[in-house]
Design a protein around this motif. Structure first.
Motif, mmCIF file in Angstrom:
data_model
loop_
_atom_site.group_PDB
_atom_site.id
_atom_site.type_symbol
_atom_site.label_atom_id
_atom_site.label_comp_id
_atom_site.label_asym_id
_atom_site.label_seq_id
_atom_site.Cartn_x
_atom_site.Cartn_y
_atom_site.Cartn_z
ATOM 1 N N GLY A 6 0.828 -1.197 0.000
ATOM 2 C CA GLY A 6 0.000 0.000 0.000
ATOM 3 C C GLY A 6 0.860 1.243 0.000
ATOM 4 N N GLY B 32 -2.494 3.458 2.914
ATOM 5 C CA GLY B 32 -2.210 2.046 3.152
ATOM 6 C C GLY B 32 -1.934 1.688 4.602
ATOM 7 N N LEU C 209 -3.553 -2.422 -1.428
ATOM 8 C CA LEU C 209 -4.427 -1.453 -0.772
ATOM 9 C C LEU C 209 -4.335 -0.083 -1.437
ATOM 10 C CD1 LEU C 209 -3.478 -2.474 2.890
ATOM 11 C CD2 LEU C 209 -5.497 -3.204 1.586
ATOM 12 N N SER C 210 -4.927 0.890 -0.792
ATOM 13 C CA SER C 210 -4.949 2.277 -1.233
ATOM 14 C C SER C 210 -3.548 2.799 -1.574
ATOM 15 C CB SER C 210 -5.540 3.120 -0.091
ATOM 16 O OG SER C 210 -5.487 4.488 -0.388
#
Length: 190
Positions: free
Chosen positions: A12, A16, A127-128
């Motif tokens: 991330g 994240g 993730l982000s």
């Protein structure tokens, strides 16, 4: 020493850290699968990521050290300014070669390295994040028949990384953080 038959690798960037804490805080201290966590951070950032996780999760959060053996019940954090690689004997090696995708540690480098060792026993979670790092590594995990999970872009703080992964790995599974946590719990050997 028994090594796990599976490994989870999570990547991330922007957003994240919070996303990974949300997932990991639901896992027990005796979680049966080692977890490797690669989060982008500023190269000159001295803050200790271990401290962020230490008080929020039951698992033991440690920064990766050279030749350290992968063990269950641990979250291995990629140190600032090093690529994290996994060797065939399930130990780590650290590499300070060129940046990949403007990043060191690079999620792609770790995802690819882990998939080369664990193949279909790799679970990759992206993730982000604000870059496209991770999408080619996730594709490598998919090609090795591993499990590929991407955080739902609608939930991610920054959707760039999840969207790039979904585009690059059409076979990945999109989940929100709660679903990712539940899935990882379902893999745990009680």
């Amino acid at each position: 020493m028994e090594t796990s038959s599976k490994v989870i690798v999570i990547g991330g960037s922007w957003g994240g850290i919070q996303a990974s804490v949300t997932i990991l805080k639901g896992l027990p201290a005796n979680y049966s699968i080692p977890i490797i966590l690669v989060l982008h951070r500023l190269r000159n950032y001295d803050g200790n990521l271990q401290d962020v996780f230490k008080h929020k999760i039951a698992l033991k959060a440690v920064e990766v050290e050279e030749k350290e053996m992968l063990l269950p019940g641990h979250v291995y954090l990629a140190p600032s300014n090093y690529h994290v690689l996994l060797e065939n004997d399930h130990t780590f090696s650290l590499d300070d070669s060129e940046l990949e995708n403007y990043s060191r540690p690079s999620i792609d480098v770790t995802f690819t390295s882990v998939a080369d060792v664990y193949a279909h026993n790799t679970v990759g979670v992206l993730l982000s994040g604000a870059s496209k790092d991770g999408s080619s590594g996730l594709k490598h995990i998919f090609e090795k028949q591993g499990i590929t999970i991407v955080q739902d872009p609608n939930e991610a703080e920054i959707e760039t990384m999840p969207l790039a992964a979904i585009e690059n790995v059409p076979g990945c599974t999109v989940m929100n953080l709660e679903q990712i946590q539940a899935f990882l719990l379902s893999l745990h050997d009680h």
